[in-house]
Design a protein around this motif. Structure first.
Motif, PDB file in Angstrom:
ATOM      1  N   PRO A  25       0.813  -1.229   0.000  1.00 34.13           N
ATOM      2  CA  PRO A  25       0.000   0.000   0.000  1.00 34.13           C
ATOM      3  C   PRO A  25       0.841   1.271   0.000  1.00 34.13           C
ATOM      4  N   LEU A  26       1.967   1.242   0.728  1.00 38.48           N
ATOM      5  CA  LEU A  26       2.846   2.409   0.774  1.00 38.48           C
ATOM      6  C   LEU A  26       3.439   2.701  -0.602  1.00 38.48           C
ATOM      7  N   LEU A  27       3.917   1.659  -1.288  1.00 39.52           N
ATOM      8  CA  LEU A  27       4.498   1.838  -2.625  1.00 39.52           C
ATOM      9  C   LEU A  27       3.442   2.277  -3.626  1.00 39.52           C
ATOM     10  N   PHE A  28       2.247   1.731  -3.499  1.00 40.42           N
ATOM     11  CA  PHE A  28       1.154   2.148  -4.387  1.00 40.42           C
ATOM     12  C   PHE A  28       0.874   3.638  -4.223  1.00 40.42           C
ATOM     13  N   SER A  29       0.780   4.089  -2.973  1.00 37.38           N
ATOM     14  CA  SER A  29       0.520   5.512  -2.707  1.00 37.38           C
ATOM     15  C   SER A  29       1.665   6.389  -3.212  1.00 37.38           C
ATOM     16  N   LEU A  30       2.909   5.909  -3.010  1.00 34.52           N
ATOM     17  CA  LEU A  30       4.079   6.673  -3.426  1.00 34.52           C
ATOM     18  C   LEU A  30       4.101   6.882  -4.930  1.00 34.52           C
ATOM     19  N   PHE A  31       3.958   5.790  -5.696  1.00 34.77           N
ATOM     20  CA  PHE A  31       4.037   5.912  -7.145  1.00 34.77           C
ATOM     21  C   PHE A  31       2.799   6.591  -7.730  1.00 34.77           C
ATOM     22  N   LEU A  32       1.653   6.419  -7.099  1.00 36.13           N
ATOM     23  CA  LEU A  32       0.470   7.138  -7.553  1.00 36.13           C
ATOM     24  C   LEU A  32       0.653   8.643  -7.360  1.00 36.13           C
ATOM     25  N   MET A  34       3.546  10.271  -7.224  1.00 41.66           N
ATOM     26  CA  MET A  34       4.545  10.726  -8.188  1.00 41.66           C
ATOM     27  C   MET A  34       3.934  10.883  -9.576  1.00 41.66           C
ATOM     28  N   TYR A  35       3.080   9.943  -9.944  1.00 37.70           N
ATOM     29  CA  TYR A  35       2.438  10.004 -11.257  1.00 37.70           C
ATOM     30  C   TYR A  35       1.509  11.219 -11.367  1.00 37.70           C
ATOM     31  N   LEU A  36       0.711  11.447 -10.311  1.00 38.10           N
ATOM     32  CA  LEU A  36      -0.211  12.584 -10.329  1.00 38.10           C
ATOM     33  C   LEU A  36       0.545  13.915 -10.350  1.00 38.10           C
ATOM     34  N   VAL A  37       1.638  13.988  -9.590  1.00 37.28           N
ATOM     35  CA  VAL A  37       2.462  15.202  -9.594  1.00 37.28           C
ATOM     36  C   VAL A  37       3.063  15.432 -10.981  1.00 37.28           C
ATOM     37  N   THR A  38       3.522  14.358 -11.620  1.00 37.64           N
ATOM     38  CA  THR A  38       4.082  14.460 -12.977  1.00 37.64           C
ATOM     39  C   THR A  38       3.046  14.970 -13.963  1.00 37.64           C
ATOM     40  N   ILE A  39       1.853  14.386 -13.933  1.00 32.68           N
ATOM     41  CA  ILE A  39       0.785  14.786 -14.855  1.00 32.68           C
ATOM     42  C   ILE A  39       0.377  16.235 -14.606  1.00 32.68           C
ATOM     43  N   LEU A  40       0.113  16.573 -13.344  1.00 31.51           N
ATOM     44  CA  LEU A  40      -0.356  17.925 -13.016  1.00 31.51           C
ATOM     45  C   LEU A  40       0.705  18.968 -13.331  1.00 31.51           C
ATOM     46  N   GLY A  41       1.949  18.722 -12.933  1.00 24.02           N
ATOM     47  CA  GLY A  41       3.013  19.689 -13.166  1.00 24.02           C
ATOM     48  C   GLY A  41       3.245  19.953 -14.638  1.00 24.02           C
ATOM     49  N   ASN A  42       3.301  18.899 -15.442  1.00 20.58           N
ATOM     50  CA  ASN A  42       3.550  19.077 -16.871  1.00 20.58           C
ATOM     51  C   ASN A  42       2.347  19.667 -17.591  1.00 20.58           C
ATOM     52  N   LEU A  43       1.142  19.332 -17.148  1.00 20.62           N
ATOM     53  CA  LEU A  43      -0.050  19.955 -17.736  1.00 20.62           C
ATOM     54  C   LEU A  43      -0.084  21.452 -17.458  1.00 20.62           C
ATOM     55  N   LEU A  44       0.339  21.853 -16.258  1.00 19.53           N
ATOM     56  CA  LEU A  44       0.384  23.283 -15.932  1.00 19.53           C
ATOM     57  C   LEU A  44       1.406  24.017 -16.805  1.00 19.53           C
ATOM     58  N   SER A  74       5.725   8.747 -18.654  1.00 18.39           N
ATOM     59  CA  SER A  74       5.274   8.252 -17.350  1.00 18.39           C
ATOM     60  C   SER A  74       4.037   7.371 -17.490  1.00 18.39           C
ATOM     61  N   THR A  75       3.141   7.753 -18.388  1.00 23.79           N
ATOM     62  CA  THR A  75       1.919   6.981 -18.603  1.00 23.79           C
ATOM     63  C   THR A  75       2.213   5.619 -19.226  1.00 23.79           C
ATOM     64  N   SER A  76       3.344   5.488 -19.884  1.00 25.57           N
ATOM     65  CA  SER A  76       3.713   4.215 -20.510  1.00 25.57           C
ATOM     66  C   SER A  76       4.082   3.144 -19.493  1.00 25.57           C
ATOM     67  N   THR A  77       4.471   3.551 -18.290  1.00 24.84           N
ATOM     68  CA  THR A  77       4.976   2.575 -17.312  1.00 24.84           C
ATOM     69  C   THR A  77       4.205   2.559 -15.991  1.00 24.84           C
ATOM     70  N   ILE A  78       3.920   3.722 -15.425  1.00 23.43           N
ATOM     71  CA  ILE A  78       3.403   3.759 -14.056  1.00 23.43           C
ATOM     72  C   ILE A  78       1.999   3.169 -13.904  1.00 23.43           C
ATOM     73  N   PRO A  79       1.023   3.485 -14.775  1.00 26.30           N
ATOM     74  CA  PRO A  79      -0.317   2.903 -14.578  1.00 26.30           C
ATOM     75  C   PRO A  79      -0.324   1.381 -14.519  1.00 26.30           C
ATOM     76  N   LYS A  80       0.414   0.723 -15.406  1.00 30.39           N
ATOM     77  CA  LYS A  80       0.470  -0.740 -15.375  1.00 30.39           C
ATOM     78  C   LYS A  80       1.111  -1.230 -14.080  1.00 30.39           C
TER      79      LYS A  80
END
Length: 312
Positions: A25-32, A34-44, A74-80
């Motif tokens: 659960p900790l790793l899931f939260s961590l990578f989720l 990181m992924y959300l920060v990546t998406i939000l930051g680059n979209l901004l 990031s979307t190519s690897t993290i969601p899977k």
């Protein structure tokens, strides 16, 4: 080992992030996160560049393309990976694995090309300021993006098609968190000599030419700055390159870290962690580097956030 030529129903087993179920659960939260920060930051960053007329310049045009590439990589690897953590199954289908190989390669090469194009843009801006608008015209910028797309797509397509010709055994364990080309080739039962030659050849050509272009650009930039009489002009000119240099060091630094870690350690988990940092950390930090070190980007982001607050 039994050889399987029929790829229907073929699956690869990826490396687990951890063997401790309590840490899942900790790793899931961590990578989720990181992924959300990546998406939000680059979209901004993309939104800021497109919404602010002051940022409609070649440098920010390439920056918005770099941000889009970071999102896709990031979307190519993290969601899977997140799906595998949640389901506690590390399998990935043959088709899904080849898709990952293609997209990870394509977006890594594309990021490589955009960093080179951004270095060339800074070279022209500082070394040939009077000719900047003539040289870095919209037509050239679009052409550079199209060439980068062509190179990255052809490179990824070539390696993916070369994997298609391989036969695989029933033992399809990949010591990695996602389908990296070198790790996918390794468990093949057929001859992989040509595949390995192509991997090393194109890696040296693409990374070497990009690094050579970046080094040449900044060598000329430093030489030009050295000849400037005004210290203020030197600082202003170099500050425009600072963000790009940090991104370059981060991207290639983590890349070389993966190479050296695989050379000095026999632990597949440590190598996989290093490689994950190469495809996750730079993409997450790039928006922060450009927003924190660039006044124009900060101002554009401030305007966007003020509009969002106003409409709330």
């Amino acid at each position: 080992m039994e050889t399987r030529n029929n790829t229907a129903g073929l699956e690869f087993l990826l490396l687990e992030l951890t063997e401790d179920p309590a840490l899942q659960p900790l790793l899931f939260s961590l990578f989720l996160s990181m992924y959300l920060v990546t998406i939000l930051g680059n979209l901004l960053i993309i939104l800021a560049v497109n919404s602010d007329p002051h940022l409609h310049t070649p440098m920010y045009f390439f920056l918005s393309n770099l941000s889009f590439t970071d999102i896709c990589l990031s979307t190519s690897t993290i969601p899977k990976m997140l799906v595998n953590i949640q389901s506690q199954r590390q399998s990935i289908s043959y088709t899904g694995c080849l898709s990952q190989v293609f997209f990870v390669l394509a977006f890594l090469v594309l990021e490589n090309c955009f960093l080179t194009a951004m270095a060339y843009d800074r070279y022209v801006a500082i070394c040939h300021p009077l000719m900047y608008t003539i040289i870095m015209n919209p037509s050239l910028c679009v052409t550079l993006v199209l060439i980068s797309l062509g190179i990255s797509s052809l490179d990824a397509l070539l390696h993916t098609l070369m994997v298609l010709r391989l036969s695989f055994c029933t033992d399809l364990h990949i010591p990695h968190f996602f389908c990296e080309l070198a790790q996918v080739i390794e468990p093949a039962c057929s001859d992989t000599l040509i595949n390995n030659i192509l991997v090393y050849f194109f890696s040296i050509i693409l990374a070497g030419s990009s690094l050579s272009g970046i080094i040449f650009s900044y060598t000329q930039i430093v030489s030009s700055l050295w000849r400037m009489p005004s210290a203020g002009r030197k600082y202003k000119a170099f500050s425009t390159c600072g963000s790009h240099l940090l991104v370059v060091f981060l991207f290639y630094g983590t890349g070389f870290g993966v190479y050296f870690s695989s050379a000095v350690t026999e632990s597949s988990r440590k190598t996989a962690v290093a490689s994950m940092m190469y495809t996750v950390v730079p993409q997450m930090l790039n928006p922060f580097i450009y927003s924190l070190r660039n006044r124009d980007v900060r101002e554009a982001l401030r305007k966007i956030l003020s509009r969002i607050t106003f409409f709330r």
